[in-house]
Design an enzyme around this catalytic site. Structure first.
Site, mmCIF file in Angstrom:
data_model
loop_
_atom_site.group_PDB
_atom_site.id
_atom_site.type_symbol
_atom_site.label_atom_id
_atom_site.label_comp_id
_atom_site.label_asym_id
_atom_site.label_seq_id
_atom_site.Cartn_x
_atom_site.Cartn_y
_atom_site.Cartn_z
ATOM 1 N N GLU A 276 -29.627 -4.529 -20.162
ATOM 2 C CA GLU A 276 -28.571 -3.755 -21.150
ATOM 3 C C GLU A 276 -28.824 -3.957 -22.552
ATOM 4 O OE1 GLU A 276 -24.534 -4.317 -20.197
ATOM 5 O OE2 GLU A 276 -24.407 -2.725 -18.864
ATOM 6 N N HIS A 297 -43.102 -16.126 0.229
ATOM 7 C CA HIS A 297 -43.753 -15.654 1.511
ATOM 8 C C HIS A 297 -43.543 -14.456 1.617
ATOM 9 C CE1 HIS A 297 -44.541 -19.807 2.741
ATOM 10 N NE2 HIS A 297 -43.477 -19.932 1.706
ATOM 11 N N LYS A 411 -21.130 7.683 -15.722
ATOM 12 C CA LYS A 411 -19.427 7.383 -15.714
ATOM 13 C C LYS A 411 -19.174 8.795 -16.028
ATOM 14 C CE LYS A 411 -18.569 2.842 -17.658
ATOM 15 N NZ LYS A 411 -18.391 1.964 -18.846
HETATM 16 O O1 PA5 Z 1 -21.829 -5.526 -20.792
HETATM 17 C C1 PA5 Z 1 -21.097 -4.622 -20.857
HETATM 18 O O2 PA5 Z 1 -20.257 -4.095 -21.701
HETATM 19 C C2 PA5 Z 1 -20.826 -3.998 -19.344
HETATM 20 O O3 PA5 Z 1 -21.491 -4.423 -18.629
HETATM 21 C C3 PA5 Z 1 -19.233 -4.104 -18.960
HETATM 22 O O4 PA5 Z 1 -19.076 -5.687 -18.995
HETATM 23 C C4 PA5 Z 1 -18.877 -3.728 -17.801
HETATM 24 O O5 PA5 Z 1 -19.480 -2.263 -17.982
HETATM 25 C C5 PA5 Z 1 -17.411 -3.755 -17.658
HETATM 26 O O6 PA5 Z 1 -16.640 -3.226 -18.495
HETATM 27 P P1 PA5 Z 1 -15.113 -3.472 -18.735
HETATM 28 O O7 PA5 Z 1 -15.106 -5.010 -18.941
HETATM 29 O O8 PA5 Z 1 -14.814 -2.582 -19.802
HETATM 30 O O9 PA5 Z 1 -14.611 -3.207 -17.667
#
Ligand code: PA5
Length: 422
Positions: A276, A297, A411
């Site tokens: 990310e 393996h 989303k």
């Molecule tokens: O790193 C990030 O921002 C994402 O992985 C969020 O943690 C994930 O999408 C969950 O989001 P939220 O904590 O708002 O539910």
């Protein structure tokens, strides 16, 4: 302290080694707050702020959770989930700790049913974790476990068994917590989900499972102080600069390998952190993981002989937690008495050396990471090391390591399609 070994990457540098000047500049940019996403660098001071802030309440709440039952359902996804699960699987449930059951990290009804079955008739609490408070997967998972709590205990006692970790002021979860009186913990504004494991996001479930989160926080404070040194001996500089050099040499995939099966979810946490943070603007090493020896393996064939777009980062614990000596047999029918009496750890160390030599000879640059021991201190050290190295590496790559605009695309589509049901 974490050590980085670049001896298996050096043969691939060509004339030009890692660019430590760029690592120094990235570190300056980060600490001065002059880079992209500088509003989200609060994780650097998070351990100290936790110690002076929410930590006592986290410990007290964990004690209440342990007294209230045998299980804690931890509802969250991505950065609101992976860190706690990584620590739990790596270090294990401790004496007097509750079992952690992870939910809300997908939409599989099959998995959901399996978690409900695992919970069985046991008394339980729920820790729902969502910074935004609006993520669909945990919001729906929470509905299910909240309804189970209400069925089992009635609405009032259910409200006493729910703990919410979310934004200080905004979001549907914060509003619901206000209406129902659920105790809340804060995901700080200046800390993104994937950098939040050392806040209540990770610490509350870890403490409920009996892990020593005070040791985690103390070690993290010490680790960030040690990792602030500004020279080539900084392991974060070494790791970040080596990755960036290899990326520029055309490598596309970084495989994180570990010889401990309990490291599996730690690798998932690492994948989110690097994927990310760096996978944007058409750039970034693709973070993958393997579990050795098992994957030697299976995936070992590809690593040895497939396309040469890989780098391999191998994490080892210097002091294994336990040992086991190979037994001896009088008949020696399998011809292995020559290793009898030796510890599995000794054999694993030789296997790791053999793998490194083979993969480097096969054209895969190798980065070694050595962690002192597999305990709370080691966990905290790894978190600080990987977070700081990730931020430096992202800045060296020229991206904002703290946003995730690409995650929004699915989303938007999903909510548009679900909107047809309104
Ligand atoms: O790193 C990030 O921002 C994402 O992985 C969020 O943690 C994930 O999408 C969950 O989001 P939220 O904590 O708002 O539910």
């Amino acid at each position: 302290m974490i050590k980085v070994d670049l001896s298996g990457a050096a043969p691939f540098w060509g004339g030009e080694g890692p660019d430590y000047g760029a690592a120094a500049a990235a570190h300056r940019t980060l600490s001065e707050g002059s880079g992209a996403g500088s509003d989200f660098t609060g994780w650097l001071t998070l351990p100290r702020r936790m110690k002076d802030g929410e930590l006592p309440r986290v410990l007290e709440t964990a004690r209440r959770i342990r007294e209230s039952g045998e299980a804690l359902v931890v509802v969250g996804i991505g950065g609101s989930y992976l860190g706690a699960r990584a620590a739990y699987e790596l270090l294990g449930r401790q004496k007097d700790g509750v079992e952690l059951i992870f939910a809300g990290n997908g939409l599989s009804a099959d998995y959901l049913n399996a978690m409900i079955e695992r919970l069985g008739e046991r008394d339980f609490c729920v820790n729902v974790i969502s910074k935004s408070g609006t993520t669909l997967e945990p919001a729906l998972g929470f509905r299910v476990f909240r309804s189970l709590l209400e069925k089992k205990y009635g609405p009032e006692e259910a409200d006493r068994r729910i703990f919410a970790t979310t934004d200080r002021a905004r979001g549907a979860l914060k509003s619901s917590a206000g209406i129902h009186g659920w105790p809340t913990f804060v995901v700080p504004d200046d800390v993104g989900g994937r950098y939040s494991v050392l806040s209540a996001v990770g610490l509350l479930p870890m403490a409920a499972a009996g892990l020593d989160v005070e040791a985690v926080i103390e070690s993290a404070i010490a680790a960030f102080a040690a990792l602030d040194r500004r020279d080539e001996s900084n392991p974060c500089w070494q790791y970040a600069a080596a990755r960036q050099r290899l990326f520029r040499l055309g490598k596309k995939i970084e495989i994180l390998a570990c010889y401990e099966p309990s490291f599996r979810m730690m690798a998932e946490w690492w994948k989110q952190l690097y994927g990310e943070s760096e996978g944007k603007n058409g750039l970034g090493l693709f973070p993958a993981s393997v579990e050795y020896n098992a994957d030697l393996h299976s995936m070992g064939q590809y690593v040895q002989d497939g396309p040469r777009h890989l780098i391999e980062t191998v994490l080892r614990f210097k002091n294994p937690r336990r040992g086991y000596a190979v037994p001896s047999f009088a008949d020696d029918s399998d011809g292995l008495n020559y290793v009898a009496g030796h510890d599995f750890n000794e054999i694993a160390a030789i296997a790791a050396e053999a793998v490194k030599d083979a993969h480097v000879a096969g054209g895969v640059p190798n980065i070694g990471i050595e962690v002192e021991r597999c305990d709370e201190r080691g966990f905290a050290g790894m978190v600080c090391f990987f977070e700081l190295a990730c931020a430096l590496s992202g800045y060296m790559q020229g991206v904002n390591p703290f946003d995730q605009p690409g995650v929004e695309a699915y989303k938007k589509n999903m909510f548009r399609m679900l909107g047809d049901w309104k």
